[in-house]
Write a protein that holds these residues in place. Structure first.
Motif, PDB file in Angstrom:
ATOM      1  N   MET A   1       0.846  -1.175   0.000  1.00 45.67           N
ATOM      2  CA  MET A   1       0.000   0.000   0.000  1.00 45.67           C
ATOM      3  C   MET A   1       0.889   1.236   0.000  1.00 45.67           C
ATOM      4  SD  MET A   1      -2.918   1.144   2.761  1.00 45.67           S
ATOM      5  CE  MET A   1      -1.792   1.596   4.079  1.00 45.67           C
ATOM      6  N   LYS A   2       0.558   2.180  -0.865  1.00 50.03           N
ATOM      7  CA  LYS A   2       1.317   3.428  -0.903  1.00 50.03           C
ATOM      8  C   LYS A   2       0.642   4.480  -0.021  1.00 50.03           C
ATOM      9  CE  LYS A   2       3.754   3.177  -5.167  1.00 50.03           C
ATOM     10  NZ  LYS A   2       4.155   3.775  -6.389  1.00 50.03           N
ATOM     11  N   ILE A   3       1.470   5.266   0.633  1.00 45.00           N
ATOM     12  CA  ILE A   3       0.989   6.371   1.454  1.00 45.00           C
ATOM     13  C   ILE A   3       1.416   7.671   0.803  1.00 45.00           C
ATOM     14  CG2 ILE A   3       1.257   7.555   3.662  1.00 45.00           C
ATOM     15  CD1 ILE A   3       1.395   4.837   4.988  1.00 45.00           C
ATOM     16  N   ASP A   4       0.436   8.529   0.547  1.00 42.14           N
ATOM     17  CA  ASP A   4       0.680   9.868   0.029  1.00 42.14           C
ATOM     18  C   ASP A   4       0.241  10.890   1.067  1.00 42.14           C
ATOM     19  OD1 ASP A   4       1.477   8.887  -2.481  1.00 42.14           O
ATOM     20  OD2 ASP A   4      -0.556   9.013  -3.293  1.00 42.14           O
ATOM     21  N   ILE A   5       0.889  12.041   1.042  1.00 41.42           N
ATOM     22  CA  ILE A   5       0.478  13.173   1.866  1.00 41.42           C
ATOM     23  C   ILE A   5       0.225  14.333   0.924  1.00 41.42           C
ATOM     24  CG2 ILE A   5       1.133  14.827   3.655  1.00 41.42           C
ATOM     25  CD1 ILE A   5       3.057  12.657   4.762  1.00 41.42           C
TER      26      ILE A   5
ATOM     27  N   ASP B   1      -5.204   0.752  12.178  1.00 37.50           N
ATOM     28  CA  ASP B   1      -6.004   1.171  11.018  1.00 37.50           C
ATOM     29  C   ASP B   1      -5.196   1.019   9.731  1.00 37.50           C
ATOM     30  OD1 ASP B   1      -8.288   1.821  12.487  1.00 37.50           O
ATOM     31  OD2 ASP B   1      -7.814   3.968  12.576  1.00 37.50           O
ATOM     32  N   ILE B   2      -3.963   1.502   9.745  1.00 40.68           N
ATOM     33  CA  ILE B   2      -3.106   1.416   8.558  1.00 40.68           C
ATOM     34  C   ILE B   2      -2.863  -0.048   8.194  1.00 40.68           C
ATOM     35  CG2 ILE B   2      -0.772   1.858   7.688  1.00 40.68           C
ATOM     36  CD1 ILE B   2      -0.910   4.539   9.264  1.00 40.68           C
ATOM     37  N   GLY B   3      -2.575  -0.864   9.170  1.00 42.76           N
ATOM     38  CA  GLY B   3      -2.363  -2.282   8.921  1.00 42.76           C
ATOM     39  C   GLY B   3      -3.608  -2.957   8.366  1.00 42.76           C
ATOM     40  N   GLN B   4      -4.770  -2.581   8.871  1.00 41.94           N
ATOM     41  CA  GLN B   4      -6.027  -3.167   8.388  1.00 41.94           C
ATOM     42  C   GLN B   4      -6.292  -2.776   6.934  1.00 41.94           C
ATOM     43  OE1 GLN B   4      -8.069  -5.345  10.357  1.00 41.94           O
ATOM     44  NE2 GLN B   4      -8.638  -5.775   8.252  1.00 41.94           N
ATOM     45  N   TRP B   5      -6.052  -1.493   6.592  1.00 39.61           N
ATOM     46  CA  TRP B   5      -6.255  -1.060   5.198  1.00 39.61           C
ATOM     47  C   TRP B   5      -5.330  -1.842   4.269  1.00 39.61           C
ATOM     48  CZ3 TRP B   5      -5.443   4.609   7.002  1.00 39.61           C
ATOM     49  CH2 TRP B   5      -6.565   5.041   7.713  1.00 39.61           C
TER      50      TRP B   5
ATOM     51  N   ALA C   1      -6.120  -2.255   0.264  1.00 41.97           N
ATOM     52  CA  ALA C   1      -6.152  -0.870  -0.223  1.00 41.97           C
ATOM     53  C   ALA C   1      -4.866  -0.594  -1.005  1.00 41.97           C
ATOM     54  CB  ALA C   1      -6.289   0.110   0.940  1.00 41.97           C
ATOM     55  N   ARG C   2      -5.002  -0.005  -2.184  1.00 31.82           N
ATOM     56  CA  ARG C   2      -3.823   0.315  -3.009  1.00 31.82           C
ATOM     57  C   ARG C   2      -3.053   1.494  -2.438  1.00 31.82           C
ATOM     58  NH1 ARG C   2      -7.540   0.521  -7.420  1.00 31.82           N
ATOM     59  NH2 ARG C   2      -6.960   2.705  -7.513  1.00 31.82           N
ATOM     60  N   ASN C   3      -3.789   2.448  -1.873  1.00 29.55           N
ATOM     61  CA  ASN C   3      -3.121   3.615  -1.317  1.00 29.55           C
ATOM     62  C   ASN C   3      -3.957   4.229  -0.207  1.00 29.55           C
ATOM     63  OD1 ASN C   3      -4.950   5.605  -2.553  1.00 29.55           O
ATOM     64  ND2 ASN C   3      -4.031   4.918  -4.456  1.00 29.55           N
ATOM     65  N   ALA C   4      -3.289   5.068   0.580  1.00 27.46           N
ATOM     66  CA  ALA C   4      -3.926   5.856   1.623  1.00 27.46           C
ATOM     67  C   ALA C   4      -3.387   7.267   1.472  1.00 27.46           C
ATOM     68  CB  ALA C   4      -3.610   5.301   3.004  1.00 27.46           C
ATOM     69  N   THR C   5      -4.295   8.198   1.276  1.00 25.78           N
ATOM     70  CA  THR C   5      -3.907   9.596   1.087  1.00 25.78           C
ATOM     71  C   THR C   5      -4.282  10.379   2.332  1.00 25.78           C
ATOM     72  OG1 THR C   5      -4.280   9.411  -1.294  1.00 25.78           O
ATOM     73  CG2 THR C   5      -4.182  11.633  -0.367  1.00 25.78           C
ATOM     74  N   PHE C   6      -3.284  10.992   2.958  1.00 22.72           N
ATOM     75  CA  PHE C   6      -3.482  11.831   4.135  1.00 22.72           C
ATOM     76  C   PHE C   6      -3.462  13.286   3.687  1.00 22.72           C
ATOM     77  CE2 PHE C   6      -2.076   7.840   5.733  1.00 22.72           C
ATOM     78  CZ  PHE C   6      -2.700   7.692   6.960  1.00 22.72           C
ATOM     79  N   VAL C   7      -4.430  14.072   4.177  1.00 21.06           N
ATOM     80  CA  VAL C   7      -4.594  15.453   3.713  1.00 21.06           C
ATOM     81  C   VAL C   7      -4.510  16.420   4.881  1.00 21.06           C
ATOM     82  CG1 VAL C   7      -6.177  17.091   2.626  1.00 21.06           C
ATOM     83  CG2 VAL C   7      -6.006  14.747   1.746  1.00 21.06           C
ATOM     84  N   ILE C   8      -3.671  17.449   4.699  1.00 19.29           N
ATOM     85  CA  ILE C   8      -3.568  18.560   5.638  1.00 19.29           C
ATOM     86  C   ILE C   8      -4.111  19.782   4.909  1.00 19.29           C
ATOM     87  CG2 ILE C   8      -2.023  20.009   7.012  1.00 19.29           C
ATOM     88  CD1 ILE C   8      -0.034  17.585   6.917  1.00 19.29           C
ATOM     89  N   GLY C   9      -5.203  20.332   5.406  1.00 14.50           N
ATOM     90  CA  GLY C   9      -5.864  21.454   4.750  1.00 14.50           C
ATOM     91  C   GLY C   9      -5.164  22.775   4.994  1.00 14.50           C
TER      92      GLY C   9
END
Length: 160
Positions: free
Chosen positions: A1-5, A91-95, A100-108
């Motif tokens: 799984m890739k993590i993007d910010i 949560d990350i491990g479960q995804w 899940a192909r990726n998880a995108t974290f967003v800081i507004g």
């Protein structure tokens, strides 16, 4: 799984950028062994619109256009859940385990996130009820992502 910010606003050179880079580098080096890769850190400019609602809407559009298709959308917002590090790692491990192909974290941006984006999210997180500058939130997020990888891999970085 890739993590993007994805972050609204540009982080200037200095100690904050160095800390984010340090934790992202650690994440990138230790994550692949457990099926987690760091993808990218994307900075989008703050909107210059005259009204708050328009700024938030424009920033939400910029976030959507930068986001990879599919995957999990996790927003950082002061009204979000406040998990402990172990729950965050779980949560990350479960995804990852769910495929899940990726998880995108967003800081507004400074005005927060548009309500439409909040409705689209899979999870909304908070680093506490205090207000944090976005530079510090980036550091906290990068460190917690690295910490999650160490928890999932059984590394002693995280001590109870």
């Amino acid at each position: 799984m890739k993590i993007d910010i994805i972050a609204i606003g540009k982080l200037k050179s200095g100690p904050e950028r160095e800390l984010v880079s340090r934790y992202v580098d650690r994440l990138a080096k230790s994550g692949p062994a457990i099926g987690i890769e760091f993808g990218r850190l994307i900075e989008r400019p703050e909107s210059r619109a005259s009204s708050t609602n328009t700024r938030k809407r424009e920033e939400a559009d910029a976030i959507r256009s930068a986001r990879s298709e599919g995957g999990k959308l996790i927003l950082l917002d002061e009204g979000g859940k406040i998990p402990g590090s172990e729950a965050f790692a779980a949560d990350i491990g479960q995804w990852r385990d769910d495929g899940a192909r990726n998880a995108t974290f967003v800081i507004g941006g400074a005005d927060g996130l548009d309500a439409s984006l909040l409705q689209e999210s899979d999870l909304t997180l908070s680093f506490g009820r205090l207000t944090w500058p976005h530079q510090i939130v980036r550091i906290l997020l990068a460190e917690q992502l690295y910490r999650a990888v160490t928890i999932l891999s059984g590394h002693p970085y995280h001590r109870e």
